[in-house]
Structures are given as structure tokens and as C-alpha cells.
Design an enzyme around this catalytic site. Structure first.
Site, PDB file in Angstrom:
ATOM      1  N   TRP A  54       0.817  -1.213   0.000  1.00 36.75           N
ATOM      2  CA  TRP A  54       0.000   0.000   0.000  1.00 36.75           C
ATOM      3  C   TRP A  54       0.851   1.263   0.000  1.00 36.75           C
ATOM      4  CZ3 TRP A  54      -4.526  -1.560   3.792  1.00 36.75           C
ATOM      5  CH2 TRP A  54      -5.372  -2.429   3.116  1.00 36.75           C
ATOM      6  N   HIS A  88     -18.332  -2.046   5.594  1.00 41.28           N
ATOM      7  CA  HIS A  88     -18.266  -1.118   4.472  1.00 41.28           C
ATOM      8  C   HIS A  88     -19.648  -0.676   3.997  1.00 41.28           C
ATOM      9  CE1 HIS A  88     -14.319  -3.082   4.477  1.00 41.28           C
ATOM     10  NE2 HIS A  88     -13.890  -1.923   4.043  1.00 41.28           N
TER      11      HIS A  88
END
Length: 757
Positions: A558, A692
Site C-alpha cells: 500500500w 463497508h
């Protein structure tokens, strides 16, 4: 020589799309007001491409949420439960992506998975017996016409039928044959509609071609396009591939009636060899993906020119990006805090437009001044090598990667030390980052809040978070991570070797954007990074508080990695730094340490034959290096999310963590079967609800999830947790959801104890 890209970032240089969408979700703006914002973003993107000399600006690369989801909507692949909501098209799209809950309806979001080997996520299409393909490409056609009215002749792009079929979920024994003819017919309709509008090109993206293909899959692709390309009329069709090479089907693909074929020469390790061995048709354009669409470093023009030369005598070459530019930030223009000397080494999306143009200028017009400037940049000694760190890595032995005693042996020590109940409840780490938290962090960074005042604020937030968790009844607590902006950037800011941007945002999914730090040099840890807050939190409660770290593989995956050393070497540097932090947490009395490897799967090669030699053979040991020196009674956790892990379960078990939590709620707990089949030894926490989505699961819903898990795994092996961190949610969703989680767990525990008696 023509210049092209595959797609451009849609979020805006200041995340305008994110903020507009969040206002829309909060009902602060109307759909019409939202459309005004995104129309301006599209216009700005087309202008940027044209001004940079791109011959083929792209349309339909914009999406409110995800391009795969857009295609599902365009094809009418909308499950009946979403149609019954009777929402308009845009809100139906959001219901598929985020779930929907009101007084009368409660529908979960569709599963979300990583887009091939990137940190971008797509919404998985669902094919069932009820699926009826019905073409409605109004979005693509409207955006093409919108560009044309604004003075831009664009090349619309769309995900191809083959990739759509490969990525879809099939329910109740349905196969692609059930919709294949209707799917081909739908794309034929699109061809006709674009022909009627005078469209010159259509770009069809087929990244699934770079995966390992069976003979049946190769034949499926050929069947689709033999039929489809009969109907292109005057429309020129570009087959665009990326993220790898076409080694399984290149010979057959070049025989098909495409007008252009886009090949990836950055990640496609065999692409040059395929062209050299089998040639390239003279009647097609080769869209040569030579500008890296996934990393932010300047293109090395000499290497690129050498690659183009290696392709041989091909007249019809278009200089192209290797993949969509949505995987890099929009522009370096907003980076006012980095020096010009540093920024000269970077090319974000707008700068890559310039690189595409400059490579063409050098290749065709022999522009030596541009080449000389690029050569001078790469001739500079950018960083100083850390000799001591290199020697430390060189001297690592097999023993450094092995934790003793064994997993089973140390479990008894941990049971005795922690005294946890059956089905221990916990969260993944972060708690909601409220406006108050973000404001205080920003004030501290700007110097408007003193260090002592900021730390006092954080201590108060940690106390509140611990009290909330204790009141809810969670067994293992977290401190909430209020001091952290991002699970990677936070660590990068405290490590030597990283640099940071102000506005280099990249879309991960929907409104979720990340700002990956940049690995500039060798990585070391000058001081403790998390001990201060974990130790404080543990001092405030008698319950165990997890120390929260991000693992070396995820930190690197990342980040924007270096290109001058291997990924393996960078990961081992990070592993040694995180290992130091783990041992300091243990010394501070932290008995449970979670080392997240959320992105473990991300850099896994797309071809199975490369999995171990190119990645897992060093990625898994890097994680083991991090925790190999801890005591037997220290419990090591890790967490993974939104990827397909079923086929690498043995490697995950080989990480030798004591507890692993997985995303499982959107994927219908499919990973449980794989764990059982592989006799998985590690304790597991399959996520019992989806964080989410804004919807709140009931106690009964979570109880049903738990019962499904316990039907397949022994109760002694199971932890109970959400499927990811809670940073992006609000208190109004988080508190009732966690309350329901604990209620459901207590009920199942009680029933289990009663049953056993």
C-alpha cells in the site's frame, strides 16, 4: 506516432468526487447537483488529455462507484432483491455497492473484491436463473456525446464480455452459457449505437486474458469475438489488456478482426517475446503499454526506447500506458511541500500524459534534448545505501524466520495467560474517526494545538473508546487508533526512508481514497511508533488491549515502492523495523499484538505458476520474521480483507499467527469451507458483519452467521469480530452493530454450554 492512455483518474485532484458523493449520501445535495460536479470533472480530464497531446482522450472511464458495477447496470444484471427497492438507476447502483436499509427494506451490499493485483475494489456481478440481459448503454453514449459537444472526439471504454463472465458469481448451477448469446447481442447493440453516433473507436478492456486460461476459456473468448466483431461496421475496436501478458492466447488473438490490440510491456513479462516470436499484424495498431500506470516514478526513456526497438519493425505503434491511470494520483502540481529535486523523480497521472507525448517525440522526431534531460535525471545518485541494514538482511538465517514453540504448544500458554471465554469478541482495530478527531489531528499538524494538548485529547478519546467497549461487553479491546490518519501512512511517517505527499490520493473503492506514502530510500525504525498509546490504553483496563500494527507486506503493497531494488528487499527492511516494534510492545506488557496483512494477496502474481517463486516464498517468511522472537504466551493476530484467499490457505496457515481474522460477510462465508478442507490450524475470526455498508445488522442476523460458522468449525477455534476496521463508519452504526455482535455471541455461548451439559 499516435499517443494514448487507457483511462484517467475520476476522483478529481482534490477528491471532488468523494466529497460530492458523501454530501449526496447525507442528502445535502440533489442528484442534479451531484451531476454538475461530475460533469466538470469529466470536462477537466478531457482537457488535460488533449492539452498534453493525447490523440485518443477516453470517455466512460468515469464512474460514481466502480466500472464493473456500471457494466452490471448497463446489462441489466441487477438481482431481483435490488429491483424490488424501486429506486432510480443511480440509487440502485449505490444499493448494490453499499446495501440499503430503511423502515421497510433491508438488503446487503454485493461482495467486493480486489481488482486483479491492485488495491482498487470492484463490485462482483451476480448471475442467476432470473438474470435477463437487457442492454442500456445510455451512460457510455451520453458521456461520449457530452465530450463531443465540448469539442472532444473520445474513445469510449468498457469492460469486455469475457472479463465480465470470468469475474461474475454464478448462483444455483447457472453457467455463462445461460447468458452468452444475450451478452453478445448486448455488445452488438452498443456497436450499432456508436456507429449511429459517428464514433470512430471503442476500447474493450479484457484484463482477464492475462490470467491462466483453460482451453475452454480460450475458446470462450474466441467464440465471443468471432461473433461480435462481425457486427462492428465502421467502428474500430481496440482490444485493451493490462496487468500481464497474453501468453496463453496471443497467437489466436492476433488473428481476430480487432483494429488495435493493447499490450502491457511493464507487467507483461512475456509481451516482448510474444511479439518477437509470433509477429504483429500489419493491419492492426499496436497500443504499446510502456508508461507504468501503477507506480509514480518517472519513466526511464532509454529503457523504454530500447524496449520499443526490441519489438522489431512494427509501423503502427501507439504509445500507451500499461494500465488505467486511476491507480496513481492525479498530479504533482498540488505538492507544494516537496522540493523540486524530489518531485522531478515523480510522474502522477497528468505527468504521465506528458511522458507518453515525450516518448513519441523522442522515438519519432529524435528529440535529443528531452532524452538528455531524462538521462541526466537517472544518472544522479538519488539515495545513499544503508550498509549496516544491508548486512543485517544478508546475515539472516532460517532460524530467524521460525517461532518456537509450535502453534499448538504455545496455545496452552496463551489460554492460561489470557483467560478468555469461548468465542472471544473483539474488533479489528480502528474506531470511527469523527470530525472532532480529524480536526484535532489537523490542528496539531498545523501547529495550532500543542503536543501536550493533543496527547491529552487522544488520552481522553482512548478512555472513552475503552469505556464504550467495556460497556458493550467486548472481551478483547483496542485503543481506537485515533492518532492514526491511515494504517500505512501513520507508520511510514515514523520510519526512515519514506516521504509523503499532500494530495496524492488514489481511489480504493467508492468514496474511499488512500494516500500511499512513497518509499524513497532504505527503511529503518528510529524509535517506537505505537507503544505510547497501546501501553496507555492497557493501563486503563484489566481486559487485554491489542497492540495494533500493520505488517511489512501490506505496508509495502500500500505504498508506492522503489524500482531500484526488489520488492523482497524492501519488505525485509520493513519486517525488521516492525519486528523491533513488536518486541517493544511485548516489553510494555501488551499480551495480544495484531499485525495486519490486509494486502497480502495484492501483489500475488496473476499466474499461479509464479505464486511461490515470485512472491509467497519471501512474503510469508517476511511476516514470520516480524513475530519470530516473541514469547510463547504472547498471542499474535493478523487480519486480511476483501481478497480471494481460498487458494492460498496453506500459505496463510504458514504465516504461523495464532489468530487470523478474515473478511467473510460479503462473500457468504465461502472461506470457511476452504479452512475446513485444508485442516487450518490457526484460530480464526471470520467477519460476521460488513462494515463497508452503512446498514446495521440485527442480533439475529449475526447469530445466524455464527451458527453457520460453528456448523463447520469447532467453537474452540472461532473468534467473533466485524470484517474490518470501523474508521469509516459513524457511532450511530458502530455502537448498535457491536452491541448486536456481543448479544448474539452471548446467546450462542449460552446455547452451546447448555447443549454440552
Amino acid at each position: 506516432m499516435k499517443k494514448s492512455i487507457i483511462a484517467f483518474p475520476r476522483i478529481g485532484s482534490n477528491r471532488e468526487l468523494k466529497f460530492a458523493l458523501e454530501k449526496y449520501f447525507r442528502k445535502e445535495i440533489s442528484e442534479d447537483e451531484l451531476q454538475i460536479v461530475v460533469k466538470e470533472l469529466r470536462l477537466e480530464n478531457w482537457k488535460s488529455q488533449k492539452e498534453a497531446g493525447i490523440d485518443y482522450p477516453i470517455s466512460n472511464d468515469f464512474s460514481f462507484y466502480d466500472q464493473t458495477l456500471d457494466l452490471s447496470i448497463a446489462l441489466g444484471v441487477i438481482p431481483e432483491r435490488y429491483k424490488k427497492l424501486k429506486l432510480n438507476e443511480l440509487d440502485t447502483l449505490f444499493a448494490l455497492a453499499r446495501g440499503f436499509q430503511d423502515e421497510e427494506n433491508d438488503v446487503k451490499a454485493r461482495p467486493m473484491k480486489k481488482w486483479f493485483n491492485t488495491n482498487y475494489h470492484y463490485i462482483v456481478p451476480e448471475i442467476s436463473k432470473e438474470t435477463v440481459i437487457k442492454a442500456n448503454f445510455s451512460k457510455l453514449l451520453n458521456e461520449y456525446q457530452e465530450a463531443k459537444i465540448a469539442g472532444f472526439e473520445t474513445r469510449p471504454t468498457i469492460i469486455g464480455p469475457y472479463t465480465f463472465l470470468i469475474l461474475a458469481d454464478y448462483l444455483s448451477g447457472v453457467t455463462e452459457d445461460a447468458i452468452l448469446s444475450d451478452l453478445i447481442e448486448a455488445y452488438t447493440v452498443l456497436f450499432d449505437q456508436l456507429n449511429n453516433l459517428g464514433g470512430e473507436w471503442l476500447q474493450i478492456e479484457e484484463p482477464a486474458l492475462v490470467l491462466d486460461q483453460t482451453e475452454e476459456e480460450q475458446q470462450l473468448f474466441i467464440k465471443i469475438y468471432q461473433e461480435l466483431l462481425k457486427n462492428k461496421n465502421k467502428l474500430k475496436v481496440l482490444l485493451q489488456t493490462y496487468f500481464g501478458d497474453l501468453r496463453d492466447s496471443y497467437q489466436e488473438i492476433i488473428k481476430l478482426d480487432f483494429d488495435g490490440i493493447g499490450l502491457d510491456f511493464v507487467e507483461g513479462r512475456e509481451s516482448v517475446k510474444l511479439v518477437q516470436k509470433y509477429g504483429f499484424p500489419k493491419d492492426k495498431l499496436l497500443f504499446a503499454g510502456v508508461v507504468n500506470g501503477k507506480n509514480i516514478w518517472r519513466n526511464h526513456y532509454q529503457k523504454t526506447l530500447s524496449l520499443l526497438k526490441d519489438l522489431g519493425n512494427i509501423d503502427n505503434i501507439v504509445i500507451n500506458t500499461s494500465c488505467s491511470l486511476q491507480h496513481v494520483p492525479v498530479t504533482t502540481e498540488n505538492e507544494t511541500k516537496l522540493s523540486k529535486e524530489i518531485l522531478n523523480h515523480f510522474a502522477f497521472a497528468k505527468e504521465k500524459l506528458v511522458e507518453v507525448n515525450e516518448i513519441s517525440e523522442i522515438y519519432v522526431k529524435k528529440n535529443t534534448s528531452l532524452l538528455d534531460k531524462n538521462i541526466a535525471l537517472f544518472d544522479k545518485n538519488r539515495v545513499q545505501e544503508n550498509i549496516q541494514l544491508k548486512q543485517k538482511i544478508t546475515h539472516l538465517t532460517d532460524k530467524d524466520f521460525i517461532r518456537t514453540p509450535s502453534l499448538v504448544e504455545r496455545r496452552a500458554d496463551q489460554i492460561k495467560a489470557l483467560k478468555l471465554p469461548l468465542l472471544p469478541t473483539t474488533t479489528i482495530g480502528s474506531f470511527p474517526q469523527t470530525p472532532e478527531v480529524r480536526k484535532s489531528r489537523l490542528q496539531y499538524k498545523r501547529g495550532e494545538l500543542s503536543k501536550s494538548d493533543y496527547e491529552a485529547f487522544l488520552e481522553e478519546k482512548i478512555k472513552e473508546c475503552l469505556e464504550l467497549q467495556e460497556n458493550i461487553g467486548l472481551d478483547v479491546l483496542v485503543h481506537g487508533e485515533f492518532e492514526r490518519n491511515d494504517m500505512v501512512e501513520y507508520f511510514g511517517e515514523q520510519l526512515e526512508g519514506y516521504i509523503f505527499t499532500q494530495k496524492a490520493w488514489v481511489q480504493s473503492y467508492g468514496t474511499r481514497c488512500v494516500k500511499p506514502p512513497i518509499v524513497w530510500g532504505d527503511i529503518t525504525r528510529p524509535q517506537a511508533m505505537t507503544v505510547r498509546w497501546s501501553a496507555y490504553a492497557q493501563s486503563q483496563t484489566s481486559k487485554p488491549v491489542k497492540g495494533m500494527l500493520t505488517g511489512p507486506v501490506t505496508i509495502l503493497n500500500w505504498s508506492f515502492p522503489r524500482e531500484d531494488i526488489s520488492l523482497k528487499e524492501s519488505t525485509l527492511q520493513l519486517a525488521l523495523a516492525v519486528q523491533e516494534e513488536v518486541l517493544d510492545l511485548e516489553k510494555a506488557g501488551i499480551k495480544i499484538i495484531q499485525i495486519d496483512e490486509a494486502a497480502l494477496r495484492e501483489k500475488l502474481p496473476l499466474r499461479r505458476s509464479d505464486w511461490y517463486s515470485e512472491y509467497l516464498d519471501w512474503a510469508i517468511p517476511a511476516f514470520r520474521l516480524v513475530h519470530s522472537k516473541v514469547k510463547a504466551e504472547t498471542q499474535i493476530h493478523t487480519h486480511m480483507c476483501y481478497s480471494e484467499f481460498e487458494d492460498i490457505i496453506p500459505s496463510i496457515d504458514a504465516m504461523d499467527a495464532d489468530v487470523i481474522s478474515f473478511e467473510a460477510s460479503r462473500s457468504q462465508l465461502s472461506i470457511i469451507d476452504a479452512l475446513k478442507a485444508h485442516h487450518f490450524q490457526t484460530l480464526v475470526g471470520p467477519g460476521v458483519y460488513d462494515i463497508h455498508s452503512p446498514r446495521i445488522p440485527s442480533s439475529q442476523e449475526i447469530k445466524i452467521q455464527l451458527e453457520k460458522i460453528l456448523n463447520k468449525l469447532p467453537i474452540e477455534q472461532v473468534w467473533v469480530n466485524p470484517d474490518c476496521g470501523l474508521k469509516t463508519r459513524g457511532d450511530k452504526e458502530t455502537i448498535p452493530s457491536l452491541t448486536h455482535l456481543v448479544e448474539a455471541t452471548k446467546e450462542v455461548r449460552k446455547e452451546k454450554i447448555t447443549y454440552d451439559k
